[in-house]
Design an enzyme around this catalytic site. Structure first.
Site, PDB file in Angstrom:
ATOM      1  N   ASP A  19       4.355  24.984 -12.659  1.00  0.00           N
ATOM      2  CA  ASP A  19       4.123  26.227 -11.924  1.00  0.00           C
ATOM      3  C   ASP A  19       3.561  25.896 -10.544  1.00  0.00           C
ATOM      4  OD1 ASP A  19       3.488  28.818 -11.152  1.00  0.00           O
ATOM      5  OD2 ASP A  19       1.904  29.100 -12.645  1.00  0.00           O
ATOM      6  N   GLY A  20       4.293  26.296  -9.517  1.00  0.00           N
ATOM      7  CA  GLY A  20       3.817  26.117  -8.152  1.00  0.00           C
ATOM      8  C   GLY A  20       4.782  25.287  -7.329  1.00  0.00           C
ATOM      9  N   SER A  28       8.012  34.468 -11.796  1.00  0.00           N
ATOM     10  CA  SER A  28       6.646  34.927 -11.492  1.00  0.00           C
ATOM     11  C   SER A  28       6.695  36.131 -10.574  1.00  0.00           C
ATOM     12  CB  SER A  28       5.838  33.810 -10.826  1.00  0.00           C
ATOM     13  OG  SER A  28       4.674  34.366 -10.245  1.00  0.00           O
ATOM     14  N   ASP A  42       0.765  36.404 -13.246  1.00  0.00           N
ATOM     15  CA  ASP A  42      -0.399  35.658 -12.778  1.00  0.00           C
ATOM     16  C   ASP A  42      -1.600  36.583 -12.681  1.00  0.00           C
ATOM     17  OD1 ASP A  42       0.553  32.933 -12.301  1.00  0.00           O
ATOM     18  OD2 ASP A  42       1.920  33.892 -10.884  1.00  0.00           O
ATOM     19  N   GLY A  64      -3.866  30.567  -6.936  1.00  0.00           N
ATOM     20  CA  GLY A  64      -4.382  31.723  -6.199  1.00  0.00           C
ATOM     21  C   GLY A  64      -3.294  32.521  -5.493  1.00  0.00           C
ATOM     22  N   PHE A  65      -2.260  31.843  -5.057  1.00  0.00           N
ATOM     23  CA  PHE A  65      -1.238  32.533  -4.268  1.00  0.00           C
ATOM     24  C   PHE A  65       0.135  31.933  -4.568  1.00  0.00           C
ATOM     25  CE2 PHE A  65      -5.266  32.698  -2.119  1.00  0.00           C
ATOM     26  CZ  PHE A  65      -5.371  34.042  -1.769  1.00  0.00           C
ATOM     27  N   HIS A 116       6.790  35.766 -15.775  1.00  0.00           N
ATOM     28  CA  HIS A 116       5.471  35.129 -15.642  1.00  0.00           C
ATOM     29  C   HIS A 116       4.526  36.063 -14.890  1.00  0.00           C
ATOM     30  CE1 HIS A 116       2.948  31.425 -15.284  1.00  0.00           C
ATOM     31  NE2 HIS A 116       2.611  31.895 -14.092  1.00  0.00           N
TER      32      HIS A 116
HETATM   33  C1  DX5 Z   1      -0.163  30.156  -8.473  1.00  0.00           C
HETATM   34  C2  DX5 Z   1       0.547  30.896  -9.572  1.00  0.00           C
HETATM   35  C3  DX5 Z   1       2.013  30.715  -9.563  1.00  0.00           C
HETATM   36  C4  DX5 Z   1       2.696  31.233  -8.309  1.00  0.00           C
HETATM   37  C5  DX5 Z   1       3.891  30.394  -8.028  1.00  0.00           C
HETATM   38  O1  DX5 Z   1      -1.503  30.486  -8.508  1.00  0.00           O
HETATM   39  O2  DX5 Z   1       0.083  30.466 -10.828  1.00  0.00           O
HETATM   40  O3  DX5 Z   1       2.627  31.284 -10.724  1.00  0.00           O
HETATM   41  O4  DX5 Z   1       3.092  32.566  -8.414  1.00  0.00           O
HETATM   42  O5  DX5 Z   1       4.416  30.759  -6.787  1.00  0.00           O
HETATM   43  P1  DX5 Z   1       5.520  29.874  -6.052  1.00  0.00           P
HETATM   44  O6  DX5 Z   1       6.673  29.703  -6.987  1.00  0.00           O
HETATM   45  O7  DX5 Z   1       5.846  30.664  -4.829  1.00  0.00           O
HETATM   46  O8  DX5 Z   1       4.850  28.560  -5.739  1.00  0.00           O
HETATM   47 ZN    ZN Z   2       1.229  31.078 -12.711  1.00  0.00          ZN
END
Ligand code: DX5
Ligand code: ZN
Length: 219
Positions: free
Chosen positions: A176-177, A9, A36, A143-144, A34
């Site tokens: 994811d996350g 990502s 976002d 979101g982050f 990926h």
């Molecule tokens: C969250 C996103 C993720 C995010 C994952 O809103 O969909 O793809 O970038 O970040 P990490 O791996 O740092 O949790």
């Molecule tokens: Zn994502």
């Protein structure tokens, strides 16, 4: 083709050097990139649009795994497909006619993905499971990057795995996350096959190569 995929990502990448960062991921053996996409409405952050997807397409051969955290995603599917997305993943919470939206993604030549927010029950996607090429279970509040892993999402992945197997679906089950060397094996054991990571790759103290290798070692 790999049985498992690591999807890097770029939300945590250094955007002043995006091309180099993606090349490093490719070199390190990432399977997908990926992206976002956030609109500031569905999630409290604004990130990238088709323009960035198109730029990524020019610097990598890796499939572009595009996660649409936007309202009215159906209005933008064509633009993201044209920009070079390999897969478009839409949130069940944003799609009143999810089956139509997934069909449209396929008709654009992309893999059709569906994603659930942490608080959304698995039953919401059951009617479209047969149509989905990919099911994404979010394990953070969207979101982050760098969010806190939600442990309840492990059982959710196991539930989706059971339902996919029951209908004989070969869809990817992506998570994811908060995916790192500690959480990845738990998600894998629950039945996940694709693993998104931002922080664990781009913020690894020894760099991108070490970040990807550390995840790959768990597969
Ligand atoms: C969250 C996103 C993720 C995010 C994952 O809103 O969909 O793809 O970038 O970040 P990490 O791996 O740092 O949790
Ligand atoms: Zn994502």
């Amino acid at each position: 083709m790999n049985v498992y995929a690591i999807s890097a990502s770029i939300l945590s990448a250094d955007f002043t050097r995006l091309g180099e960062e993606i090349a490093a991921c490719e070199e390190a053996g990432a399977d997908w990139v990926h992206l976002d996409v956030m609109d500031g409405h569905f999630v409290p952050n604004i990130t990238m649009g088709p323009f960035i997807v198109e730029a990524c397409k020019r610097v990598t051969k890796l499939p572009l795994d595009v996660h649409l955290m936007i309202e009215k995603p159906e209005q933008y599917l064509g633009a993201f497909a044209k920009a070079g997305a390999s897969g478009l993943t839409v949130h069940v919470e944003t799609c009143p006619q999810l089956d139509r939206t997934l069909q449209e993604i396929k008709s654009l030549g992309c893999k059709a993905g569906v994603v659930l927010n942490p608080e959304t029950p698995v039953r919401e996607i059951e009617p479209v499971l047969q149509l989905a090429d990919l099911v994404l279970v979010l394990s953070v509040h969207p979101g982050f990057s760098g969010g806190k892993f939600i442990p309840e999402s492990i059982a959710k992945v196991a539930d989706v795995r059971k339902k996919l197997d029951a209908i004989g679906s070969a869809a990817w089950l992506e998570v994811d996350g908060g995916i790192n060397a500690e959480t990845l094996p738990k998600m894998k054991a629950a039945g996940a096959t694709a693993f998104v990571a931002a922080s664990a790759i781009f913020k690894h103290p020894q760099g991108i190569m070490a970040g990807i290798q550390t995840l790959r070692a768990q597969l």
